[in-house]
Enzyme design. Structure first.
Site: not given
Ligand SMILES: *Cc1c(COP(=O)(O)O)cnc(C)c1O
Length: 400
Positions: A66, A119, A190, A215
């Site tokens: 963890r 997001y 982000d 992504k």
């Molecule tokens: C998908 C996404 C997230 C969240 O990520 P997960 O891996 O789905 O939890 C955060 N920020 C952006 C810009 C995203 O497209």
């Protein structure tokens, strides 16, 4: 059809080698080209004394998975290097990374400012944080002066997306990071859209970078993962206050998949960049398209590309366009006519995807509030030949 060539992305050769694995510590893994998957929950120690020392340095030593695990650490080292940060801590999803950042760095009485379209779940999490005494609001006018006007005496975090969600507006990241710093607030970007290959927020004065690695970084729609990158002190604080206690750590196998995805990131991004621009420029010339929202097309939405500028080194394959309609049913008709594009959430994989944020006409006023046109269709351009995708869009746009 647009025939002038699209501009080339600028990928740092050092990043290319890092992605390919040239910095990996092969001696430490019997020369294995692919890092071993250390699939264990705990690590045994030769003596009580060694165990106690391990427990005193869990951010650095494998004690319990963890906390620190070698397979996860290998990918953290790589992501920290790509972002030009000192340290990284990985999570089981992007939202686990985002929630750890907010829980770990904010306290009751603080104010969080979102800058740009952000997001959706990040904002929903901030709404949940009001129960813990953290306030927030959103600056949709992204000029530095307008952002400054939103700062409150208790603003402790400025959360930036650039390009922003759904309509992909870019802002001056350095200027907003400077404002945050002068105000005593932590700036967070982000960076999921650009990836560290195309944008390095820490080099623009930003304090913290978060990623959904589900992504482009993973890149094959087969793994959920997230990451936070910053200086060593802040990551250590996050590790003890959030990673270890919230428990959203990345599993060794998912870390291995993420590391494998990173190996081909530069090669994939070159194709996403070129194919995305080719499709976006074609769309900009179609009569049924009001505007194309792509960070490298000019803001009038014509097919003229803009220069890359200092902030972005390339574009990934995620962008959107506005149809000549506002009704959910009309947008859905075009989406349902697509045969090559799959319909689905998420993005950044090898397959092309399409989606509209317009869920139904009753909820569409929420889009108006966020300055997102009701006729928006978001595309994630995969690795298919762009002509095939354009043919598919052509026949779908002809459906009325
Ligand atoms: C998908 C996404 C997230 C969240 O990520 P997960 O891996 O789905 O939890 C955060 N920020 C952006 C810009 C995203 O497209």
């Amino acid at each position: 059809m647009v025939d002038s060539p699209v501009m080339e992305p600028r990928i740092d050769p050092d990043d290319e080698l890092t992605c390919l694995g040239h910095d990996e510590d092969l001696d430490n893994q019997q020369g294995a080209m692919a890092p071993p998957i250390v699939q264990t929950s705990l690590f045994a120690f030769p003596s009580t004394d060694a165990l106690m020392r391990g427990l005193d340095a869990e951010d650095d030593q494998p004690v319990y998975s963890r906390g620190t695990n070698p397979t996860v650490r290998a990918v953290e080292t790589k992501l920290a290097r790509l972002e030009r940060g000192e340290a990284c801590t990985c999570f089981a999803s992007g939202m686990a990374a985002i929630s750890a950042t907010m829980f770990g760095l904010l306290k009751a009485g603080d104010h969080l400012l979102f800058v740009n379209q952000v997001y959706g779940p990040s904002r929903e999490l901030a709404r949940a944080l009001t129960r813990f005494g953290v306030a927030h609001n959103v600056a949709l006018d992204i000029t530095p002066d307008a952002v400054e006007a939103h700062l409150r005496p208790n603003t402790k975090m400025v959360w930036i997306e650039s390009p922003g969600t759904m309509v992909f507006r870019q802002l001056d990241v350095r200027a907003v990071a400077d404002l945050a710093r002068a105000h005593g607030a932590v700036s967070v970007v982000d960076n999921s859209w650009a990836t560290p290959l195309f944008q390095k927020p820490l080099t623009l004065g930003v304090d913290v970078v978060v990623h959904s690695a589900s992504k482009y970084l993973g890149g094959h729609s087969d793994v959920l993962s997230g990451a936070v990158i910053s200086d060593g002190d802040r990551i250590r604080r996050l590790f003890y206050d959030a990673t270890l206690l919230l428990g959203g750590m990345l599993s060794p196998f998912d870390a291995w998949l993420l590391n494998r995805g990173l190996r081909t990131l530069p090669a994939r991004l070159r194709v996403h960049h070129a194919n995305g621009l080719t499709v976006a420029r074609w769309l900009a010339d179609q009569p049924r398209v009001r505007r194309v929202f792509h960070p490298l097309l000019d803001t009038e939405g014509t097919s003229r590309p803009r220069s890359l500028g200092a902030q972005l080194r390339g574009a990934t394959g995620l962008f959107s366009f506005e149809l000549d309609t506002d009704g959910h049913t009309d947008v859905a008709r075009v989406l349902d006519a697509l045969t090559r594009f799959r319909l689905g959430v998420s993005w950044g994989g090898v397959e092309s995807l399409a989606l509209t944020p317009n869920r139904d006409d009753r909820q569409a006023s929420a889009l108006d509030d966020d300055h997102i046109p009701r006729g928006t269709i978001r595309l994630s351009i995969g690795l298919e030949p762009p002509e095939i995708l354009i043919d598919d869009l052509r026949q779908a746009l002809a459906v009325s």
